[in-house]
Scaffold this active site. Sequence first.
Site, PDB file in Angstrom:
ATOM      1  N   ARG A 116      66.544  51.303  48.906  1.00  0.00           N
ATOM      2  CA  ARG A 116      66.581  50.547  50.158  1.00  0.00           C
ATOM      3  C   ARG A 116      65.260  50.606  50.915  1.00  0.00           C
ATOM      4  NH1 ARG A 116      72.494  50.595  50.903  1.00  0.00           N
ATOM      5  NH2 ARG A 116      73.073  49.545  52.804  1.00  0.00           N
ATOM      6  N   ARG A 141      72.633  46.994  60.959  1.00  0.00           N
ATOM      7  CA  ARG A 141      72.450  47.207  59.512  1.00  0.00           C
ATOM      8  C   ARG A 141      71.665  46.058  58.881  1.00  0.00           C
ATOM      9  NH1 ARG A 141      78.462  47.861  58.435  1.00  0.00           N
ATOM     10  NH2 ARG A 141      78.025  47.649  56.216  1.00  0.00           N
ATOM     11  N   ARG A 174      86.009  42.785  56.662  1.00  0.00           N
ATOM     12  CA  ARG A 174      86.251  43.980  55.837  1.00  0.00           C
ATOM     13  C   ARG A 174      86.638  45.173  56.726  1.00  0.00           C
ATOM     14  NH1 ARG A 174      81.392  45.857  51.960  1.00  0.00           N
ATOM     15  NH2 ARG A 174      80.591  46.926  53.784  1.00  0.00           N
ATOM     16  N   ARG A 231      86.110  51.715  57.204  1.00  0.00           N
ATOM     17  CA  ARG A 231      84.718  52.133  57.405  1.00  0.00           C
ATOM     18  C   ARG A 231      84.307  51.892  58.848  1.00  0.00           C
ATOM     19  NH1 ARG A 231      80.659  50.051  52.778  1.00  0.00           N
ATOM     20  NH2 ARG A 231      79.293  50.241  54.589  1.00  0.00           N
ATOM     21  N   LYS A 236      77.812  43.179  46.797  1.00  0.00           N
ATOM     22  CA  LYS A 236      77.325  44.095  45.761  1.00  0.00           C
ATOM     23  C   LYS A 236      78.454  44.946  45.188  1.00  0.00           C
ATOM     24  CE  LYS A 236      74.202  46.161  48.327  1.00  0.00           C
ATOM     25  NZ  LYS A 236      74.332  45.525  49.645  1.00  0.00           N
TER      26      LYS A 236
HETATM   27  P1  ADP Z   1      76.488  48.161  53.005  1.00  0.00           P
HETATM   28  O1  ADP Z   1      75.559  47.655  51.931  1.00  0.00           O
HETATM   29  O2  ADP Z   1      77.693  47.305  53.200  1.00  0.00           O
HETATM   30  O3  ADP Z   1      75.779  48.490  54.296  1.00  0.00           O
HETATM   31  P2  ADP Z   1      76.605  50.806  51.772  1.00  0.00           P
HETATM   32  O4  ADP Z   1      77.828  51.518  51.392  1.00  0.00           O
HETATM   33  O5  ADP Z   1      75.624  50.467  50.701  1.00  0.00           O
HETATM   34  O6  ADP Z   1      77.116  49.514  52.526  1.00  0.00           O
HETATM   35  O7  ADP Z   1      75.800  51.642  52.871  1.00  0.00           O
HETATM   36  C1  ADP Z   1      76.425  52.168  54.041  1.00  0.00           C
HETATM   37  C2  ADP Z   1      75.417  53.025  54.830  1.00  0.00           C
HETATM   38  O8  ADP Z   1      75.027  54.159  54.010  1.00  0.00           O
HETATM   39  C3  ADP Z   1      74.092  52.367  55.185  1.00  0.00           C
HETATM   40  O9  ADP Z   1      74.191  51.620  56.384  1.00  0.00           O
HETATM   41  C4  ADP Z   1      73.175  53.585  55.324  1.00  0.00           C
HETATM   42  O10 ADP Z   1      73.382  54.266  56.544  1.00  0.00           O
HETATM   43  C5  ADP Z   1      73.659  54.497  54.227  1.00  0.00           C
HETATM   44  N1  ADP Z   1      72.927  54.302  52.942  1.00  0.00           N
HETATM   45  C6  ADP Z   1      73.465  53.838  51.774  1.00  0.00           C
HETATM   46  N2  ADP Z   1      72.531  53.777  50.812  1.00  0.00           N
HETATM   47  C7  ADP Z   1      71.365  54.177  51.390  1.00  0.00           C
HETATM   48  C8  ADP Z   1      70.031  54.313  50.931  1.00  0.00           C
HETATM   49  N3  ADP Z   1      69.695  54.009  49.666  1.00  0.00           N
HETATM   50  N4  ADP Z   1      69.081  54.749  51.805  1.00  0.00           N
HETATM   51  C9  ADP Z   1      69.397  55.066  53.061  1.00  0.00           C
HETATM   52  N5  ADP Z   1      70.631  54.959  53.568  1.00  0.00           N
HETATM   53  C10 ADP Z   1      71.614  54.526  52.751  1.00  0.00           C
END
Ligand code: ADP
Length: 191
Positions: free
Chosen positions: A89, A146, A128, A134, A14
């Site tokens: 999400r 996750r 990554r 991260r 994404k």
């Molecule tokens: P990835 O899709 O690789 O897991 P993101 O940067 O989108 O990476 O998300 C990292 C973390 O941030 C998630 O595992 C969660 O803890 C938190 N997070 C991100 N977006 C949301 C969301 N919309 N709702 C709840 N938690 C979120």
Amino acid sequence: MFNLILFGPPGSGKGTQSEKIIAKYNLLHLSTGDLLRAQISAGTPLGLEAKSIMEKGQLVPDNVVIGMINDVMAYNKDAQGFLFDGFPRTVAQAEALDQLLKENGEKVNLMISLKVDEEELVKRLLNRGLTSGRPDDRNEEVVRYRIKEYNNKTTAVADYYKQFGKVDEIVGIGSIEEIFDNIGKSIESHQ
Ligand code: ADP
């Protein structure tokens, strides 16, 4: 306005595709993961709350992410459209997003859902983790958690938008350009 949700599990590409989409279609990138990491770096109370949750691979509470999205949308009312990345999400987040857009006479135009199988996701995320800095990308247990959160709570968001006929599925394996071409075709057929 053209409002696009780029959807898919962690590691589905994404972030990579978002950069290309916003450049070509002039959308404002709204990544809740990036917004949360910025709060952590700035050491805000919100960042402190989010940090330990994210390090475990769990979802941050809906009200926290909805509040962040609300703020950014309110500051950018003249945007040509938004690209939502990593949001919504949960179904509650999707309903809140629809409501926020509706208040401004707008809607979600399209959800593009990237399909990648689980073993490929784990491989990409751990890879990554070697360079991203991260913490949630470094530990296989957290990476798998996750993906579990995605399967348990997030896949329902695609079903939610499917009932309105707004979802286009695209294979997320192949070259970055090839995937971007398919995304572009989908966007252009919905504009
Ligand atoms: P990835 O899709 O690789 O897991 P993101 O940067 O989108 O990476 O998300 C990292 C973390 O941030 C998630 O595992 C969660 O803890 C938190 N997070 C991100 N977006 C949301 C969301 N919309 N709702 C709840 N938690 C979120």
